[in-house]
Motif scaffolding. Structure first.
Motif, PDB file in Angstrom:
ATOM      1  N   ALA A 104     -13.483  -0.013   6.266  1.00 20.18           N
ATOM      2  CA  ALA A 104     -12.758   1.164   5.784  1.00 20.18           C
ATOM      3  C   ALA A 104     -12.981   2.348   6.721  1.00 20.18           C
ATOM      4  O   ALA A 104     -12.050   3.099   7.034  1.00 20.18           O
ATOM      5  CB  ALA A 104     -13.190   1.519   4.367  1.00 20.18           C
ATOM      6  N   VAL A 107     -10.990   1.863   9.946  1.00 22.84           N
ATOM      7  CA  VAL A 107      -9.569   2.145   9.702  1.00 22.84           C
ATOM      8  C   VAL A 107      -9.332   3.641   9.602  1.00 22.84           C
ATOM      9  O   VAL A 107      -8.363   4.173  10.152  1.00 22.84           O
ATOM     10  CB  VAL A 107      -9.085   1.425   8.429  1.00 22.84           C
ATOM     11  N   PRO A 142      -4.579  -0.471   7.323  1.00 23.39           N
ATOM     12  CA  PRO A 142      -4.309   0.881   6.797  1.00 23.39           C
ATOM     13  C   PRO A 142      -3.079   0.914   5.903  1.00 23.39           C
ATOM     14  O   PRO A 142      -2.159   0.105   6.049  1.00 23.39           O
ATOM     15  CB  PRO A 142      -4.084   1.699   8.074  1.00 23.39           C
ATOM     16  N   VAL A 152      -6.597   2.231   2.400  1.00 22.91           N
ATOM     17  CA  VAL A 152      -6.917   0.984   3.096  1.00 22.91           C
ATOM     18  C   VAL A 152      -6.875  -0.189   2.124  1.00 22.91           C
ATOM     19  O   VAL A 152      -7.189  -0.037   0.940  1.00 22.91           O
ATOM     20  CB  VAL A 152      -8.306   1.086   3.762  1.00 22.91           C
TER      21      VAL A 152
END
Length: 424
Positions: A104, A107, A142, A152
């Motif tokens: 996460a 991203v 994403p 995400v």
């Protein structure tokens, strides 16, 4: 040569099997995407859609768990959807820091898909979370809504085998549908918000056109703004010449509120003080350490944040309209602008009211002058004229008493006429 012939047949069989499996996977993917697309077209609630997407992605990819999160401005990722095969997954509503050792976090930093094959070198917090969920590896894509990174989508595996190379692209097909749904929902929300705002403004404009009394208008505006913005309380104050502000309208969803007529010194740090100093909209994100009488009252009422816009009447700063929240979340960025639309109507009403009052005062003044002039024209005794002048002036100025003196030659003054409320 015979062995080679057999290996070629084996290779062909493997290739055919892989092709059939890929075709079967593509077919399942299209079916899953159609189901999600149907939900998007139906405009189902976001929580329902997010849960469905997590389930569809998890079942399609055969992973251990999936997770959908929304990025917040302060760098955390808040869970909005999840699914798992064994019941171990990140709970909806939970939050986690998105550092670079998590997919996460990667991203969020890059805006591109990311993967982790293991978590041995992750930060202690990310490693502990992955271990608690039984995650060995993960892939993330994403969610981009109208050009902005919104969140995400993550697929995680509990096995040592890496997730297939196509995992990111398969997840992306679903995140694009999620982005469409979010964009559609936000568009519907904005249209609904605009319709509600216009309806509220029309109701206030109707009151202005009817020329209702200022107290009635101020109270109505305070309520309309509070309900429209979905805040905890609203307050309308009028600035006074002595550096104070007095409440002229107030509304509260529940709990205590500042009563109309409450007067406070404009000092220290507060929205009303900032608007008074600058004549511009202002906001406060917290009153815990703010100095001043207004800030103290805000703390007593449990108010955490506030936003306000000035009320400007005929070019002069007249007062302020404020919306407040008791929650820790900041008020939306457009709060001040939406308040300003109402404060402009209030300013129009005040200007109209003052104009009507000025016309009434001029009419009263002219009538009083005509009555006195009539007595003079009729040659009435001076004592009667003086008494009428005292009465007319007292009533015209709404005074408690009025009198007329004559200066004598000895430097003294003699009262020649007097008037008082109740004959005093």
């Amino acid at each position: 040569r015979r062995l080679v012939a057999f290996t070629e047949l084996v290779g062909m069989a493997i290739s055919n099997t892989a092709s059939r499996e890929e075709l079967a996977l593509l077919a399942r993917e299209q079916v899953a995407l159609r189901r999600v697309a149907t939900l998007v077209a139906q405009g189902v609630a976001r929580p329902e859609l997010f849960q469905a997407v997590c389930r569809e992605v998890g079942m399609l990819l055969g992973v251990s768990s999936t997770h959908l999160a929304r990025f917040e401005p302060d760098g955390i990722a808040v869970g909005v959807g999840s699914w798992s095969a064994d019941g171990r997954h990140v709970s909806v509503g939970s939050w986690s820091p998105s550092d670079d050792t998590s997919v996460a976090g990667t991203v969020r930093r890059t805006g591109r898909p990311a993967r982790r094959e293991n978590y041995e070198e992750a930060s202690p917090e990310v490693f502990a979370r992955a271990r608690a969920l039984g995650i060995r590896s993960a892939v993330a894509a994403p969610i981009v809504v109208e050009g902005d990174l919104w969140g995400v989508m993550i697929a995680a595996s509990a096995t040592d085998d890496p997730l297939p190379a196509s995992t990111e692209s398969r997840i992306t097909a679903f995140t694009e549908l999620v982005a469409t749904a979010i964009s559609n929902a936000e568009a519907r929300g904005e249209l609904g918000q605009l319709a509600s705002e216009q309806a509220a403004l029309r109701r206030v404009a109707t009151l202005v056109a009817r020329g209702v009394s200022p107290p009635e208008l101020f109270q109505a505006v305070s309520q309309e703004v509070g309900l429209l913005l979905d805040v905890d309380a609203t307050y309308m104050g009028r600035y006074e010449s002595g550096g104070t502000a007095i409440g002229v309208g107030t509304w509260s969803r529940v709990g205590p509120k500042l009563p109309v007529g409450t007067r406070a010194t404009i000092d220290g740090t507060s929205v009303s003080a900032s608007v008074f100093r600058t004549g511009r909209p202002a906001r406060m994100s917290g009153y815990d350490d703010a100095p001043g009488e207004v800030a103290r009252k805000m703390r007593e009422l449990g108010i955490h944040s506030a936003a306000g816009a000035p009320i400007v009447v005929d070019g002069r700063l007249w007062g302020v309209m404020i919306a407040t929240s008791n929650g820790v979340e900041p008020l939306p960025a457009d709060t001040e602008a939406r308040i300003a639309a109402f404060s402009e109507l209030v300013a129009t009403a005040i200007s109209n009211s003052e104009a009507r009052a000025e016309l009434a005062r001029l009419a009263g003044e002219q009538a009083a002058l005509r009555r006195v002039a009539t007595l003079v024209a009729r040659g009435r005794p001076s004592t009667e004229v003086f008494a009428e002048v005292a009465r007319e002036v007292g009533e015209l100025l709404a005074a408690e008493s009025a009198w007329m003196d004559r200066y004598d030659e000895d430097g003294k003054a003699t009262v020649v006429a007097a008037w008082g409320i109740g004959g005093r």
